[in-house]
Design a protein around this motif. Structure first.
Motif, mmCIF file in Angstrom:
data_model
loop_
_atom_site.group_PDB
_atom_site.id
_atom_site.type_symbol
_atom_site.label_atom_id
_atom_site.label_comp_id
_atom_site.label_asym_id
_atom_site.label_seq_id
_atom_site.Cartn_x
_atom_site.Cartn_y
_atom_site.Cartn_z
ATOM 1 N N GLN A 41 0.862 -1.182 0.000
ATOM 2 C CA GLN A 41 0.000 0.000 0.000
ATOM 3 C C GLN A 41 0.896 1.229 0.000
ATOM 4 N N THR A 43 0.700 5.361 0.384
ATOM 5 C CA THR A 43 -0.163 6.468 0.790
ATOM 6 C C THR A 43 0.556 7.789 0.541
ATOM 7 N N ARG A 60 -5.884 12.532 1.233
ATOM 8 C CA ARG A 60 -5.058 11.323 1.203
ATOM 9 C C ARG A 60 -5.383 10.506 -0.049
ATOM 10 N N LEU A 61 -4.338 10.093 -0.769
ATOM 11 C CA LEU A 61 -4.464 9.187 -1.904
ATOM 12 C C LEU A 61 -3.818 7.873 -1.501
ATOM 13 N N ILE A 62 -4.525 6.755 -1.700
ATOM 14 C CA ILE A 62 -3.991 5.444 -1.331
ATOM 15 C C ILE A 62 -4.070 4.514 -2.531
ATOM 16 N N TRP A 63 -2.913 3.964 -2.901
ATOM 17 C CA TRP A 63 -2.855 2.961 -3.949
ATOM 18 C C TRP A 63 -2.662 1.601 -3.282
ATOM 19 N N LEU A 64 -3.661 0.740 -3.374
ATOM 20 C CA LEU A 64 -3.571 -0.595 -2.811
ATOM 21 C C LEU A 64 -2.815 -1.491 -3.789
ATOM 22 N N GLU A 87 -12.037 8.465 5.705
ATOM 23 C CA GLU A 87 -11.500 7.473 6.628
ATOM 24 C C GLU A 87 -10.888 8.217 7.798
ATOM 25 N N THR A 92 -10.291 10.777 1.551
ATOM 26 C CA THR A 92 -9.392 9.761 1.003
ATOM 27 C C THR A 92 -9.913 9.268 -0.337
ATOM 28 N N VAL A 93 -8.988 9.088 -1.282
ATOM 29 C CA VAL A 93 -9.322 8.500 -2.573
ATOM 30 C C VAL A 93 -8.460 7.252 -2.729
ATOM 31 N N TYR A 94 -9.110 6.100 -2.897
ATOM 32 C CA TYR A 94 -8.399 4.839 -3.094
ATOM 33 C C TYR A 94 -8.178 4.591 -4.579
ATOM 34 N N ASN A 95 -6.985 4.127 -4.908
ATOM 35 C CA ASN A 95 -6.600 3.775 -6.277
ATOM 36 C C ASN A 95 -7.004 4.845 -7.295
#
Length: 105
Positions: A41, A43, A60-64, A87, A92-95
């Motif tokens: 992950q 972040t 926050r940007l999170i790349w799983l 979150e 937060t933005v995932y992927n």
């Protein structure tokens, strides 16, 4: 949300909706890497760069499934889009989809 709907452009990271498709630009303030034995992950804290560095609102940007992304480091300017979630009270933005922006001279 309808297919093909345009994302809401975030002019200010302090004025984000509860959820939905969003897009914006900012500067990577910091990156968090996880240990080798943890689930991959990456972040990035992306700062609204219309303010003095370190004083803008952040998202926050999170790349799983990623440990690193070539070209993304502290100080990199990014344009992003993706589905917004919250979150722990942090937008937060995932992927997210992203584009690395050229540095201005």
């Amino acid at each position: 949300m309808a297919d093909g709907a345009a994302p809401r452009w975030l002019e200010d990271f302090g004025d984000v909706p509860d959820r939905g498709l969003v897009a914006g630009e900012g500067t990577v303030r910091s990156l968090t890497f996880v240990p080798q034995d943890a689930t991959p992950q990456l972040t990035a804290m992306l700062e609204d760069d219309r303010h003095r560095p370190g004083h803008g609102r952040a998202l926050r940007l999170i790349w799983l499934g990623r440990r690193r992304i070539s070209g993304i480091a502290a100080g990199t300017r990014l344009r992003f889009s993706g589905m917004l979630a919250h979150e722990n009270a942090m937008p937060t933005v995932y992927n997210p989809r992203y584009e690395i922006l050229a540095k201005e001279d």
